[in-house]
Write a protein that holds these residues in place. Structure first.
Motif, mmCIF file in Angstrom:
data_model
loop_
_atom_site.group_PDB
_atom_site.id
_atom_site.type_symbol
_atom_site.label_atom_id
_atom_site.label_comp_id
_atom_site.label_asym_id
_atom_site.label_seq_id
_atom_site.Cartn_x
_atom_site.Cartn_y
_atom_site.Cartn_z
ATOM 1 N N ILE A 171 0.800 -1.145 -0.035
ATOM 2 C CA ILE A 171 0.040 -0.032 0.056
ATOM 3 C C ILE A 171 0.988 1.417 -0.067
ATOM 4 N N LEU A 172 0.643 2.184 -1.027
ATOM 5 C CA LEU A 172 1.074 3.415 -0.884
ATOM 6 C C LEU A 172 -0.041 4.545 -0.572
ATOM 7 N N LEU A 173 0.406 5.183 0.416
ATOM 8 C CA LEU A 173 -0.625 6.162 0.863
ATOM 9 C C LEU A 173 -0.365 7.528 0.858
ATOM 10 N N THR A 174 -0.931 8.357 0.180
ATOM 11 C CA THR A 174 -0.661 9.642 0.104
ATOM 12 C C THR A 174 -1.557 10.487 1.005
ATOM 13 N N LEU A 175 -0.723 11.381 2.065
ATOM 14 C CA LEU A 175 -1.597 12.116 3.085
ATOM 15 C C LEU A 175 -0.907 13.403 3.194
ATOM 16 N N ALA A 176 -1.846 14.403 3.889
ATOM 17 C CA ALA A 176 -1.055 15.421 4.594
ATOM 18 C C ALA A 176 -0.487 15.334 5.756
ATOM 19 N N PRO A 177 0.778 15.032 6.063
ATOM 20 C CA PRO A 177 1.334 14.617 7.247
ATOM 21 C C PRO A 177 1.130 15.563 8.486
ATOM 22 N N GLU A 178 1.064 16.715 8.094
ATOM 23 C CA GLU A 178 0.558 17.929 9.229
ATOM 24 C C GLU A 178 -0.885 17.811 9.912
ATOM 25 N N CYS A 179 -1.560 17.184 8.876
ATOM 26 C CA CYS A 179 -3.087 16.993 9.474
ATOM 27 C C CYS A 179 -3.224 15.645 10.477
ATOM 28 N N GLN A 180 -2.029 14.720 10.704
ATOM 29 C CA GLN A 180 -2.230 13.458 11.125
ATOM 30 C C GLN A 180 -1.390 13.496 12.505
ATOM 31 N N GLN A 181 -1.779 12.749 13.207
ATOM 32 C CA GLN A 181 -1.215 12.537 14.353
ATOM 33 C C GLN A 181 0.213 11.723 14.235
ATOM 34 N N ARG A 182 1.447 12.086 14.774
ATOM 35 C CA ARG A 182 2.583 11.266 14.582
ATOM 36 C C ARG A 182 2.599 10.026 14.874
ATOM 37 N N GLN A 183 1.969 9.742 15.933
ATOM 38 C CA GLN A 183 1.923 8.151 16.170
ATOM 39 C C GLN A 183 1.228 7.606 15.153
ATOM 40 N N GLN A 184 0.344 7.943 14.752
ATOM 41 C CA GLN A 184 -0.106 7.158 13.455
ATOM 42 C C GLN A 184 0.317 7.108 12.187
ATOM 43 N N LEU A 185 1.183 8.034 12.066
ATOM 44 C CA LEU A 185 2.077 7.690 10.665
ATOM 45 C C LEU A 185 3.346 6.725 10.991
ATOM 46 N N ARG A 186 3.798 6.717 12.457
ATOM 47 C CA ARG A 186 4.691 5.681 12.829
ATOM 48 C C ARG A 186 3.965 4.415 12.804
ATOM 49 N N HIS A 187 2.663 4.223 13.389
ATOM 50 C CA HIS A 187 2.226 2.840 13.141
ATOM 51 C C HIS A 187 2.110 2.272 11.636
ATOM 52 N N LEU A 188 1.547 3.084 10.787
ATOM 53 C CA LEU A 188 1.530 2.882 9.405
ATOM 54 C C LEU A 188 2.700 2.432 8.648
ATOM 55 N N SER A 189 3.928 3.255 9.152
ATOM 56 C CA SER A 189 5.039 2.860 8.599
ATOM 57 C C SER A 189 5.565 1.637 8.961
ATOM 58 N N ALA A 190 5.456 1.343 10.412
ATOM 59 C CA ALA A 190 6.135 0.186 10.865
ATOM 60 C C ALA A 190 5.503 -1.162 10.317
ATOM 61 N N ALA A 191 3.863 -0.758 9.913
ATOM 62 C CA ALA A 191 3.265 -1.887 9.443
ATOM 63 C C ALA A 191 3.593 -2.155 7.842
ATOM 64 N N GLY A 192 4.414 -1.269 7.344
ATOM 65 C CA GLY A 192 4.610 -1.514 6.169
ATOM 66 C C GLY A 192 4.114 -0.749 4.956
ATOM 67 N N VAL A 193 3.182 0.132 5.196
ATOM 68 C CA VAL A 193 2.537 1.234 4.440
ATOM 69 C C VAL A 193 3.604 2.192 3.968
ATOM 70 N N VAL A 194 3.731 2.393 2.489
ATOM 71 C CA VAL A 194 4.673 3.593 2.027
ATOM 72 C C VAL A 194 3.996 4.787 2.216
ATOM 73 N N LEU A 195 4.501 5.644 2.751
ATOM 74 C CA LEU A 195 3.711 6.885 3.141
ATOM 75 C C LEU A 195 4.375 8.256 2.303
ATOM 76 N N PHE A 196 3.710 8.805 1.539
ATOM 77 C CA PHE A 196 3.933 9.886 0.736
ATOM 78 C C PHE A 196 3.324 11.011 1.286
ATOM 79 N N ALA A 197 3.535 12.504 1.298
ATOM 80 C CA ALA A 197 3.047 13.535 1.415
ATOM 81 C C ALA A 197 2.508 14.128 -0.021
ATOM 82 N N GLY A 198 1.296 14.633 0.152
ATOM 83 C CA GLY A 198 0.490 15.138 -0.970
ATOM 84 C C GLY A 198 -0.535 15.902 -0.671
ATOM 85 N N HIS A 199 -1.065 16.820 -1.424
ATOM 86 C CA HIS A 199 -2.388 17.610 -1.014
ATOM 87 C C HIS A 199 -2.134 17.893 0.511
#
Length: 385
Positions: A171-199
Motif C-alpha cells: 500500500i502506498l498512502l498519500t496524505l497531508a502529514p501535518e494533519c495527522q497524529q505523529r503516532q499514527q504515521l509511525r504505526h502505518l510505516s511500521a506496518a509497511g505502508v509506504v507514506l507519501f506527502a501530498g495535497h
C-alpha cells in the motif's frame, strides 16, 4: 505463447535499468517467469527458435499512480473487471506493473478498492503490484480536484484497517502529514505502508518531522503542495534540498515546467519516479466524464474541472519517459530508470523488478525505434499490441 513458457527477446538496444548507457544486440532468455540470462547475441552460436526481436527493450515500466484508463475510472469501478480494463489501457503505453490509484471518496470507501485489488491479484490479473490510496487524509487547503467535503484526518480505525491490509498487500498512502497524529504515521510505516506527502500545506520543518515518522516521499511533486519561497522552502524545497527518499512527478509538459523537471531529476537521480496520474481517458474513447459531481473534460491533452483545476493527466508511461528525455535534456537511459528502477526501489522490489538482470522477474517494456510502446512482457508472458 503460454504463460511462463521459455522464450527469448533479442534487444537491438537494451536499457537495463542499471546504467544510463544502452547495450546493443542483447539476447535475453526467460523461463518460469524469470530472466535466465542476459548476454551479447554475438556470444551465442545459434539464436533460439522461439525469439522475439525488438528495437528497444527496457525493464517493465512501473506506474505508482494511475487512476484509470480504457474508459474506466478506478473510483467508479473498484472491482476486478475494472482493474482488468485499466491494466489493458496502461499496457498500451508500455506499463507492465502499476498501483491502481483510488482517490478521495466518502467515508471508508477505500476498503472496497483494497478488496478489489486483493481479488484481482488472487485471480492473476497481470501487472498489479498493490494499491495507491490518494486521500482522503489531506489538507483542506490543498484539495486540488478532490472533493473537499470528503477530506478528513486519519482516525484509529483507519490506521487499524490499513495496517491489517498492509499485511497482505503493498500500500502506498498519500496524505497531508501535518494533519495527522505523529503516532499514527509511525504505526502505518511500521506496518509497511509506504507514506507519501501530498495535497499538503506542510512547511519544510513539518515535512522533515514527517520523514522521522516514516514519510518517505511526495506525490506529484510541485502539484497540490507547499511551494518553495525565499524563506519558506515548503515541501518542494525540503524534497529537493534534502535529496532524500522518493517523489512522483508528472512529465506531461502541463503539470510541471521543463526547468522544474530538470531540477527534480538532478536533485533526486535515484528517487524521482515518473507517474502518469492518468484518468479514464487514457487509451479510451471518451473525452468527458463526471467525478463526484464535477464534470471533467479533455481538451488539447489537458484534463480540467469546472474552474480550470487540473484533474489528473492524459498521459501514457512511454510518453512520460520521452517527455522527460526531451524536456529536461536527460539521457534516455536515466529517464528509463525513473520509470523502472526508482519506483521498484520505492516499493522495496529492487531485487525483483526495475532491471534486466539474471534472476530478476521477466518483466520488460518493448518499444519501437521511435520509443513508442509495442508491448510488454509480464512475468515471462509477452503481451503485444
Amino acid at each position: 505463447m503460454a504463460e511462463g513458457q521459455s522464450f527469448a527477446v533479442l534487444a537491438r538496444t537494451l536499457y537495463d535499468g542499471i546504467t544510463d548507457q544502452p547495450s546493443r544486440n542483447i539476447l535475453i532468455r526467460m523461463a518460469g517467469g524469470r530472466i535466465e540470462s542476459v548476454q551479447p547475441a554475438v556470444e551465442v552460436s545459434r539464436l533460439p527458435d522461439n525469439l522475439l526481436e525488438v528495437e528497444i527493450v527496457t525493464p517493465g515500466f512501473i506506474d505508482l499512480q494511475i487512476n484509470g484508463a480504457n474508459d474506466v475510472q478506478f473510483n467508479h469501478a473498484p472491482n476486478v473487471d475494472g482493474l482488468k480494463a485499466i491494466a489493458e489501457g496502461a499496457r498500451a503505453g508500455g506499463t507492465a506493473h502499476f498501483l491502481p490509484t483510488f482517490t478521495t471518496a466518502p467515508g471508508r470507501a477505500y476498503r472496497q478498492a483494497i478488496n478489489a485489488v486483493h481479488a484481482a491479484i488472487s485471480e492473476g490479473v497481470p501487472g498489479i503490484l498493490g494499491i495507491h490510496l490518494e486521500g482522503p487524509f489531506f489538507s483542506r487547503e490543498r484539495p486540488g480536484i478532490h472533493p473537499a467535503e470528503h477530506i478528513r484526518a486519519l482516525d484509529d480505525e483507519d490506521v487499524r484497517i490499513l495496517c491489517e491490509a498492509a499485511e497482505e498487500l503493498p500500500i502506498l498512502l498519500t496524505l497531508a502529514p501535518e494533519c495527522q497524529q505523529r503516532q499514527q504515521l509511525r504505526h502505518l510505516s511500521a506496518a509497511g505502508v509506504v507514506l507519501f506527502a501530498g495535497h499538503s500545506a506542510a512547511t519544510a520543518e513539518q515535512m522533515a518531522t514527517a520523514r522521522a515518522d516514516g514519510v518517505v516521499g511526495a506525490t506529484h511533486l510541485f502539484n497540490a503542495m507547499s511551494q518553495t519561497m525565499g524563506r519558506a522552502p515548503g515541501i518542494v524545497g525540503e524534497v529537493l534540498g534534502s535529496r532524500q527518499g522518493f517523489a512522483g512527478i508528472i512529465a506531461d509538459g502541463i503539470h510541471v515546467h521543463p526547468m522544474n523537471l530538470a531540477i527534480a531529476a538532478h536533485s533526486l537521480p535515484d528517487g524521482l519516479c515518473l507517474v502518469t496520474d492518468a484518468m479514464r481517458t487514457l487509451a479510451g474513447r471518451q473525452s468527458e466524464f463526471d467525478l463526484y459531481g464535477k464534470p471533467i473534460r479533455l481538451r488539447d491533452g489537458k484534463l480540467t474541472g469546472p474552474s480550470g483545476t487540473l484533474a489528473g493527466a492524459h498521459l501514457a508511461m512511454d510518453e512520460a519517459v520521452r517527455n522527460l528525455h526531451e524536456l529536461a535534456h536527460l539521457p534516455f537511459g536515466r529517464c528509463v530508470r525513473m520509470a523502472t528502477a526508482n519506483p521498484a526501489c520505492c516499493l522495496k522490489l529492487r531485487d525483483e523488478l526495475g532491471q534486466v538482470a539474471q534472476g530478476s522477474r521477466a518483466s520488460l517494456s518493448l518499444l519501437n525505434g521511435d520509443r513508442n510502446a509495442v508491448g510488454v512482457v509480464i512475468d515471462g508472458t509477452p503481451i503485444l499490441q
